[in-house]
Design an enzyme around this catalytic site. Structure first.
Site, PDB file in Angstrom:
ATOM      1  N   SER A 276       0.462  -1.379   0.454  1.00 27.19           N
ATOM      2  CA  SER A 276      -0.009   0.332  -0.088  1.00 27.19           C
ATOM      3  C   SER A 276       1.001   1.460   0.107  1.00 27.19           C
ATOM      4  O   SER A 276       0.524   2.399  -0.283  1.00 27.19           O
ATOM      5  CB  SER A 276      -1.056  -0.041   0.906  1.00 27.19           C
TER       6      SER A 276
ATOM      7  N   SER B 112      15.312  -6.133   2.878  1.00 26.16           N
ATOM      8  CA  SER B 112      16.227  -6.471   4.210  1.00 26.16           C
ATOM      9  C   SER B 112      16.237  -4.973   4.018  1.00 26.16           C
ATOM     10  O   SER B 112      15.884  -4.079   3.118  1.00 26.16           O
ATOM     11  CB  SER B 112      17.410  -7.147   4.357  1.00 26.16           C
TER      12      SER B 112
ATOM     13  N   TYR C 138      15.781  -2.930  15.161  1.00 24.12           N
ATOM     14  CA  TYR C 138      15.001  -3.428  13.925  1.00 24.12           C
ATOM     15  C   TYR C 138      16.484  -3.511  12.959  1.00 24.12           C
ATOM     16  O   TYR C 138      16.588  -4.835  11.936  1.00 24.12           O
ATOM     17  CB  TYR C 138      15.306  -1.273  13.056  1.00 24.12           C
TER      18      TYR C 138
ATOM     19  N   LYS D  74      16.295  -7.542  11.195  1.00 25.63           N
ATOM     20  CA  LYS D  74      16.860  -7.378  10.064  1.00 25.63           C
ATOM     21  C   LYS D  74      17.711  -8.589   9.944  1.00 25.63           C
ATOM     22  O   LYS D  74      18.004  -9.492   8.643  1.00 25.63           O
ATOM     23  CB  LYS D  74      17.332  -6.437   9.759  1.00 25.63           C
TER      24      LYS D  74
END
Length: 292
Positions: A16, A143, A157, A161
């Protein structure tokens, strides 16, 4: 699929906005089929209408935080939307929280891992049997530079990852013999809404981490970067498509695809740092074996 120009069917999570939306639009224009997905398509009816106005476009509801059985059913239903099934699945949906490690509550860190690690893994586990049966397919893991390099205030974060990187490498090693390719795309700073105030929750620094501490400086740098990121999403998605479709033969065998000059430069600096550390520890490392 590699090295050919055949028509592909793609499924893209997190379609989106950002890189996901840019990729969906690019795929539509190539003539490939694309199945766009989002958690709540009713929030973006204009995008759903745009995609489904094309014969080669569909939009479905997919929330990667769903339980495994529901995700598996959804992927199986999506797999029959176009003849031949899904050739490439792009795990693009992501979630980021910023703040010092000490300041981020455990429940927020777990929520980040649930999307970036477990959610992505659920999608992989749903598509792998289908690709294995057909003896072909590509799993594209979106990634980040932060999957290779760590910065203050972005540690959780990065941790999610880094975990995705390890899982993706393992999937590559375990499924390549079935004709399945894994491609890890490490994105640098691209001009999307990723850094928008409403897109990335921020835990403001507690007293020890306020300016001039590196955490506060890093948060301010990320805030200042929004809308000024050097990367062009349109150029990135073309390269991703070329790497999967075989239009760029030089990219059909790579496991990692770094995109963005900042990503390439920071990753090379990280590699140099690791090499210096490891070279400096050679004598100590090799001295630990049994003497007999």
């Amino acid at each position: 699929m590699n090295g050919t120009q055949q028509k592909l069917t793609w499924l893209v999570t997190g379609s989106s906005n950002g890189i996901g939306l840019a990729l969906v639009r690019y795929i539509l224009n190539t003539g490939d089929n694309v199945i766009a997905t989002s958690r709540n398509p009713s929030k973006t009816p204009e995008l759903v209408k745009e995609v489904e106005s094309h014969l080669n476009g569909r939009w479905i509801t997919l929330d990667i935080s769903w339980p495994q059985d529901k995700i598996t059913r959804t992927i199986e239903e999506a797999d029959i939307l176009f003849e031949g099934g899904i050739n490439a699945i792009v795990n693009n949906a992501t979630f980021a929280i910023a703040g010092a490690i000490e300041d981020i509550p455990e429940e927020d860190a777990k929520a980040e891992f649930d999307i970036n690690v477990w959610g992505t893994l659920r999608v992989c586990k749903a598509i792998l049997p289908l690709m294995r049966q057909r003896g072909r397919g590509t799993i594209v893991q979106i990634s980040s530079l932060l999957g290779l390099v760590v910065f203050p205030a972005l540690g959780i974060y990065s941790a999610s990852k880094f975990a995705l990187e390890a899982i993706s490498e393992a999937i590559s090693q375990e499924t390549s013999s079935f004709g399945i390719r894994t491609l890890i795309v490490n994105l640098g700073s691209f001009r999307t809404n990723f850094l928008a105030p409403d897109a990335m929750p921020v835990h403001e620094p507690s007293e020890p981490y306020k300016a001039p501490h590196a955490v506060a400086v890093s948060l301010q740098n990320e805030h200042n970067k929004h809308g000024k990121q050097p990367g062009d999403p349109e150029k990135a998605v073309k390269i991703i498509h070329d790497a999967v479709s075989g239009r760029d033969p030089s990219l059909t065998k790579v496991l990692r695809l770094p995109l963005g000059e900042d990503c390439w430069g920071a990753t090379m600096a990280r590699v140099d740092q690791m090499r210096n550390d490891i070279d400096g520890c050679k004598e100590a490392a090799c001295s630990t074996n049994h003497s007999t």
